[in-house]
Design an enzyme around this catalytic site. Structure first.
Site, short mmCIF file in Angstrom:
data_model
loop_
_atom_site.label_atom_id
_atom_site.label_comp_id
_atom_site.label_asym_id
_atom_site.label_seq_id
_atom_site.Cartn_x
_atom_site.Cartn_y
_atom_site.Cartn_z
CB SER A 137 -1.07 0.14 1.17
OG SER A 137 -1.58 1.54 1.47
CE1 TYR A 150 -4.34 -2.35 5.06
CE2 TYR A 150 -3.02 -0.12 4.59
CZ TYR A 150 -4.07 -1.33 4.42
OH TYR A 150 -3.89 -1.74 2.96
N1 LIG Z 1 -8.41 -0.30 -1.10
C1 LIG Z 1 -7.81 0.12 -0.62
O1 LIG Z 1 -7.73 1.19 -0.82
C2 LIG Z 1 -6.50 -1.01 -0.65
C3 LIG Z 1 -5.31 0.09 -0.80
C4 LIG Z 1 -3.97 -0.22 -0.83
C5 LIG Z 1 -4.09 -1.21 -0.50
N2 LIG Z 1 -5.26 -2.35 -0.40
C6 LIG Z 1 -4.59 -4.05 -0.47
O2 LIG Z 1 -4.56 -4.44 -1.46
C7 LIG Z 1 -5.58 -5.57 -1.03
C8 LIG Z 1 -7.27 -5.72 -0.84
O3 LIG Z 1 -7.76 -5.10 -0.32
P1 LIG Z 1 -8.89 -4.89 -1.25
O4 LIG Z 1 -8.98 -3.94 -1.04
O5 LIG Z 1 -9.70 -6.39 -2.42
O6 LIG Z 1 -10.17 -5.71 -0.33
P2 LIG Z 1 -11.60 -6.53 0.29
O7 LIG Z 1 -11.93 -6.57 1.88
O8 LIG Z 1 -12.37 -6.29 -0.78
O9 LIG Z 1 -10.88 -7.85 0.29
C9 LIG Z 1 -9.67 -8.36 0.09
C10 LIG Z 1 -10.01 -10.08 0.06
O10 LIG Z 1 -8.75 -10.58 0.97
C11 LIG Z 1 -9.28 -11.64 1.98
N3 LIG Z 1 -8.84 -12.20 2.45
C12 LIG Z 1 -9.03 -11.17 3.93
N4 LIG Z 1 -8.37 -11.74 4.85
C13 LIG Z 1 -7.55 -13.34 4.52
C14 LIG Z 1 -7.38 -14.25 5.07
N5 LIG Z 1 -6.70 -14.28 5.87
N6 LIG Z 1 -6.82 -15.72 3.87
C15 LIG Z 1 -7.43 -15.80 3.17
N7 LIG Z 1 -8.54 -14.55 2.35
C16 LIG Z 1 -8.16 -13.38 2.78
C17 LIG Z 1 -11.02 -11.42 2.13
O11 LIG Z 1 -12.16 -11.67 2.12
C18 LIG Z 1 -12.04 -10.44 0.45
O12 LIG Z 1 -11.59 -11.50 -0.56
C19 LIG Z 1 -5.18 -5.63 0.48
O13 LIG Z 1 -4.14 -6.38 0.71
C20 LIG Z 1 -5.09 -4.58 1.10
O14 LIG Z 1 -4.40 -4.07 2.65
C21 LIG Z 1 -6.44 -2.19 -0.76
#
Ligand SMILES: NC(=O)c1ccc[n+]([C@@H]2O[C@H](COP(=O)([O-])OP(=O)(O)OC[C@H]3O[C@@H](n4cnc5c(N)ncnc54)[C@H](O)[C@@H]3O)[C@@H](O)[C@H]2O)c1
Length: 247
Positions: A137, A150
């Site tokens: 991130s 985080y």
């Molecule tokens: N959305 C944002 O603004 C953003 C920004 C920077 C980084 N990220 C990162 O991107 C990645 C994806 O996030 P997203 O926004 O798509 O979130 P999201 O919550 O929509 O999807 C995350 C997915 O990960 C799965 N997950 C969570 N914990 C888990 C575990 N212990 N084992 C297996 N699966 C697990 C969840 O069930 C979900 O399907 C994450 O690492 C998040 O930190 C997101």
């Protein structure tokens, strides 16, 4: 871009992971889709050549079993997108001195130990030319007030990425990270923005391009890093943030 490659995607049931699964399939990848949410089976059924792995990345034995299962199903593993992650506090925020210690541990268990587990299971399976992309991130570079767990976890993902990249470089296996800014996924729209209306208001303007990302835009960066087009790129941290980290 990924024609014939077998790629494992974690966190594939939602948001960036689900967008990546669809995009990688459109680029010709065969997919092992891991998520602790059993909804991942519906996505696997929708794609031409995908298997669902309903596991938790924080569970080391489960991750090794999943990678084994993927390799057995497809006969090989060419790449991995270690993307599963959680934000902590259900999208809420707390100052470091008030951040609940058990929640801090939970965030690190998924975001750090999860990536560590995945790397440990995947790296020995990847042949020369193989590639890994970890989702960090912009909070892997920057501080996040109210987001101690985080931000700490995502800084750790950068450290894991660079260390594994150096270890694997001579073998021809590449390890990189993507660093998204705010992305329109359930993590943000259904949790982060709801818990913090001020953040929802400010987020588009915080990005010099004046908006937040679509998950597909983030997935494109991961696809390129996983592909042979990025054949001399390793240990890299690729911001996909509309200029946020350039300020
Ligand atoms: N959305 C944002 O603004 C953003 C920004 C920077 C980084 N990220 C990162 O991107 C990645 C994806 O996030 P997203 O926004 O798509 O979130 P999201 O919550 O929509 O999807 C995350 C997915 O990960 C799965 N997950 C969570 N914990 C888990 C575990 N212990 N084992 C297996 N699966 C697990 C969840 O069930 C979900 O399907 C994450 O690492 C998040 O930190 C997101």
């Amino acid at each position: 871009m990924l024609h014939g490659k077998v790629v494992l995607v974690t966190g594939a049931a939602s948001g960036i992971g689900a967008a990546a699964a669809r995009l990688f399939a459109s680029y010709g990848a065969r997919l092992a889709l891991l998520d602790r949410d059993e909804e991942v089976a519906a996505l696997a059924a929708e794609l031409p050549d995908a298997v669902a792995l309903p596991y938790d990345v924080a569970d080391r034995d489960a991750v090794f079993a999943a990678v084994e299962q993927a390799a057995a199903r497809f006969g090989r593993l060419d790449g991995a997108f270690n993307n599963a992650g959680i934000e902590g506090l259900g999208g809420g925020m707390a100052p470091t001195e008030g951040y609940p210690a058990d929640e801090f541990e939970r965030v690190l268990a998924v975001n750090v130990r999860g990536v560590f587990n995945c790397l440990a299971a995947e790296l020995p399976r990847l042949p020369p030319g193989g590639a890994v992309v970890n989702t960090a991130s912009v909070l892997g570079w920057l501080g996040g007030p109210g987001q101690a767990a985080y931000a700490a976890s995502k800084h750790a993902v950068v450290g894991l990425t660079r260390s594994a990249a150096l270890e694997q470089a001579a073998r021809g296996v590449r390890v990189n990270a993507i660093l998204p800014g705010a992305v329109a996924t359930p993590m943000l729209l259904e949790r982060g923005f709801r818990a913090n209306p001020d953040f929802a208001e400010a987020a588009p303007g915080a990005h010099p391009m004046g908006r937040i990302a679509r998950p597909e835009e983030v997935a494109e960066g991961a696809a390129w890093l996983l592909s042979d087009k990025a054949s001399f790129v390793t240990g890299h941290t690729l911001a996909i943030d509309g200029g946020l980290s350039a300020r």
